[in-house]
Design a protein around this motif. Structure first.
Motif, PDB file in Angstrom:
ATOM      1  N   GLU A  29      30.752  -9.972 -11.158  1.00 32.07           N
ATOM      2  CA  GLU A  29      29.534 -10.516 -10.533  1.00 32.07           C
ATOM      3  C   GLU A  29      28.667 -11.190 -11.608  1.00 32.07           C
ATOM      4  O   GLU A  29      28.070 -12.243 -11.362  1.00 32.07           O
ATOM      5  CB  GLU A  29      28.743  -9.422  -9.817  1.00 32.07           C
ATOM      6  CG  GLU A  29      29.483  -8.730  -8.676  1.00 32.07           C
ATOM      7  CD  GLU A  29      29.776  -9.626  -7.475  1.00 32.07           C
ATOM      8  OE1 GLU A  29      29.117 -10.668  -7.314  1.00 32.07           O
ATOM      9  OE2 GLU A  29      30.679  -9.284  -6.689  1.00 32.07           O
ATOM     10  N   SER A  85      30.184 -14.443 -12.237  1.00 28.71           N
ATOM     11  CA  SER A  85      29.884 -15.372 -11.134  1.00 28.71           C
ATOM     12  C   SER A  85      28.511 -16.006 -11.375  1.00 28.71           C
ATOM     13  O   SER A  85      28.330 -17.217 -11.215  1.00 28.71           O
ATOM     14  CB  SER A  85      29.837 -14.643  -9.785  1.00 28.71           C
ATOM     15  OG  SER A  85      31.057 -14.017  -9.503  1.00 28.71           O
ATOM     16  N   TYR A 128      27.972 -20.034 -12.048  1.00 31.26           N
ATOM     17  CA  TYR A 128      27.171 -20.900 -11.187  1.00 31.26           C
ATOM     18  C   TYR A 128      25.967 -21.465 -11.938  1.00 31.26           C
ATOM     19  O   TYR A 128      25.504 -22.566 -11.642  1.00 31.26           O
ATOM     20  CB  TYR A 128      26.745 -20.147  -9.905  1.00 31.26           C
ATOM     21  CG  TYR A 128      27.945 -19.757  -9.055  1.00 31.26           C
ATOM     22  CD1 TYR A 128      29.130 -20.485  -9.115  1.00 31.26           C
ATOM     23  CD2 TYR A 128      27.910 -18.666  -8.194  1.00 31.26           C
ATOM     24  CE1 TYR A 128      30.240 -20.135  -8.366  1.00 31.26           C
ATOM     25  CE2 TYR A 128      29.019 -18.306  -7.425  1.00 31.26           C
ATOM     26  CZ  TYR A 128      30.180 -19.049  -7.524  1.00 31.26           C
ATOM     27  OH  TYR A 128      31.288 -18.706  -6.779  1.00 31.26           O
ATOM     28  N   GLU A 145      24.071 -13.945  -7.356  1.00 28.86           N
ATOM     29  CA  GLU A 145      25.167 -13.203  -8.008  1.00 28.86           C
ATOM     30  C   GLU A 145      24.619 -12.150  -8.964  1.00 28.86           C
ATOM     31  O   GLU A 145      25.188 -11.072  -9.116  1.00 28.86           O
ATOM     32  CB  GLU A 145      26.105 -14.161  -8.752  1.00 28.86           C
ATOM     33  CG  GLU A 145      26.799 -15.182  -7.876  1.00 28.86           C
ATOM     34  CD  GLU A 145      27.712 -14.575  -6.825  1.00 28.86           C
ATOM     35  OE1 GLU A 145      27.890 -13.349  -6.809  1.00 28.86           O
ATOM     36  OE2 GLU A 145      28.236 -15.339  -6.005  1.00 28.86           O
ATOM     37  N   HIS A 151      23.880  -9.273  -6.938  1.00 33.86           N
ATOM     38  CA  HIS A 151      25.111  -8.541  -6.618  1.00 33.86           C
ATOM     39  C   HIS A 151      25.481  -7.612  -7.779  1.00 33.86           C
ATOM     40  O   HIS A 151      25.818  -6.448  -7.582  1.00 33.86           O
ATOM     41  CB  HIS A 151      26.284  -9.500  -6.376  1.00 33.86           C
ATOM     42  CG  HIS A 151      26.137 -10.332  -5.131  1.00 33.86           C
ATOM     43  ND1 HIS A 151      27.012 -11.333  -4.809  1.00 33.86           N
ATOM     44  CD2 HIS A 151      25.210 -10.301  -4.145  1.00 33.86           C
ATOM     45  CE1 HIS A 151      26.645 -11.884  -3.656  1.00 33.86           C
ATOM     46  NE2 HIS A 151      25.546 -11.283  -3.247  1.00 33.86           N
ATOM     47  N   GLU A 184      35.307 -17.656  -5.269  1.00 30.39           N
ATOM     48  CA  GLU A 184      34.896 -16.731  -4.208  1.00 30.39           C
ATOM     49  C   GLU A 184      36.100 -16.017  -3.590  1.00 30.39           C
ATOM     50  O   GLU A 184      36.012 -14.852  -3.229  1.00 30.39           O
ATOM     51  CB  GLU A 184      34.074 -17.455  -3.140  1.00 30.39           C
ATOM     52  CG  GLU A 184      32.673 -17.827  -3.590  1.00 30.39           C
ATOM     53  CD  GLU A 184      31.828 -16.647  -4.062  1.00 30.39           C
ATOM     54  OE1 GLU A 184      32.043 -15.518  -3.589  1.00 30.39           O
ATOM     55  OE2 GLU A 184      30.980 -16.842  -4.948  1.00 30.39           O
ATOM     56  N   ILE A 209      36.935 -13.283  -5.846  1.00 35.25           N
ATOM     57  CA  ILE A 209      35.982 -12.175  -5.677  1.00 35.25           C
ATOM     58  C   ILE A 209      36.315 -11.374  -4.411  1.00 35.25           C
ATOM     59  O   ILE A 209      36.266 -10.141  -4.414  1.00 35.25           O
ATOM     60  CB  ILE A 209      34.522 -12.695  -5.637  1.00 35.25           C
ATOM     61  CG1 ILE A 209      34.114 -13.299  -6.992  1.00 35.25           C
ATOM     62  CG2 ILE A 209      33.537 -11.591  -5.221  1.00 35.25           C
ATOM     63  CD1 ILE A 209      34.039 -12.300  -8.148  1.00 35.25           C
ATOM     64  N   GLN A 235      31.323 -11.536   1.506  1.00 32.93           N
ATOM     65  CA  GLN A 235      32.358 -12.484   1.091  1.00 32.93           C
ATOM     66  C   GLN A 235      32.782 -13.415   2.220  1.00 32.93           C
ATOM     67  O   GLN A 235      33.163 -14.558   1.966  1.00 32.93           O
ATOM     68  CB  GLN A 235      33.566 -11.737   0.506  1.00 32.93           C
ATOM     69  CG  GLN A 235      33.327 -11.262  -0.918  1.00 32.93           C
ATOM     70  CD  GLN A 235      32.742 -12.329  -1.832  1.00 32.93           C
ATOM     71  OE1 GLN A 235      31.633 -12.185  -2.318  1.00 32.93           O
ATOM     72  NE2 GLN A 235      33.457 -13.420  -2.048  1.00 32.93           N
ATOM     73  N   GLU A 267      30.196 -16.041   1.887  1.00 31.01           N
ATOM     74  CA  GLU A 267      30.314 -16.811   0.643  1.00 31.01           C
ATOM     75  C   GLU A 267      31.456 -17.832   0.738  1.00 31.01           C
ATOM     76  O   GLU A 267      31.300 -18.975   0.325  1.00 31.01           O
ATOM     77  CB  GLU A 267      30.567 -15.873  -0.540  1.00 31.01           C
ATOM     78  CG  GLU A 267      29.442 -14.902  -0.817  1.00 31.01           C
ATOM     79  CD  GLU A 267      28.372 -15.463  -1.715  1.00 31.01           C
ATOM     80  OE1 GLU A 267      27.561 -16.260  -1.221  1.00 31.01           O
ATOM     81  OE2 GLU A 267      28.345 -15.092  -2.892  1.00 31.01           O
TER      82      GLU A 267
HETATM   83 FE1  OFO Z   1      29.674 -14.913  -4.640  1.00 34.91          FE
HETATM   84  O1  OFO Z   1      29.482 -13.139  -4.095  1.00 34.91           O
HETATM   85 FE2  OFO Z   1      29.111 -12.049  -5.530  1.00 34.91          FE
HETATM   86  O2  OFO Z   1      30.410 -12.684  -6.613  1.00 34.91           O
END
Ligand code: OFO
Length: 168
Positions: A16, A19, A23, A49, A52, A93, A96, A126, A129
């Motif tokens: 996470e 991620s 991004y 993220e 998360h 994704e 993930i 998910q 996502e």
């Molecule tokens: Fe994009 O949902 Fe967390 O990794």
């Protein structure tokens, strides 16, 4: 908490966090390449993220484990096109999703039904996502490579409307 479950949850902390970092790198590339709408969407996605990751950190510690904050590999800094970048988003994704499913499977094997129940939030997350990334790729297909200005404005509007990502 069960050691195997703790380990796989810590693996997810790292995924996470990555991620979020991935991004963020994509947001930065989009910003310097003239796509403010895309950048905005990705900045919010990166924040999401991080949330998360925090959910996993808090849960592990709450259950008597120890959440480990990992070193991260450096994400790509350059992307050929917006389209190829979003293809990467979708691919990531899906990775993930597979990773979350492995957590569910391990919880069942170890009979940790509390964690299995807790991680359901991510199972549902998910679905959304992957759907968001697919929706954006569909829009890109319609826009074609030539009309990214309108696509960029569109993705900004999509976010402002609360769709296509951007929620905690
Ligand atoms: Fe994009 O949902 Fe967390 O990794």
């Amino acid at each position: 908490m069960n050691k195997n479950v703790e380990d796989i949850l810590n693996r997810q902390v790292e995924r996470e966090a990555y991620s979020s970092s991935l991004y963020l790198a994509m947001a930065s590339w989009s910003e310097v390449n003239g796509f403010p709408g895309v950048a905005d969407w990705l900045y919010v996605q990166s924040d999401e993220e991080r949330l998360h990751m925090l959910k996993f950190v808090k849960y592990i510690n709450e259950r008597g484990g120890h959440a480990i904050i990992p070193a991260l590999k450096k994400p790509e800094t350059e992307y050929k096109t917006v389209k190829s970048m979003f293809q990467e988003v979708l691919k990531h994704e899906r990775f993930i999703t597979a990773s979350i499913n492995e957590i569910v499977a391990l919880c069942v094997k170890e009979k940790d039904f509390t964690t299995q129940n807790w991680v359901q939030w991510f199972v549902n997350e998910q679905i959304e996502e992957e759907a968001n990334a697919t929706k954006i790729l569909d829009k890109l297909k319609l826009a074609g490579e030539g009309n990214l200005y309108l696509f960029d404005r569109d993705i900004m509007a999509l976010r402002a409307a609360g769709a296509g990502g951007a929620k905690a």
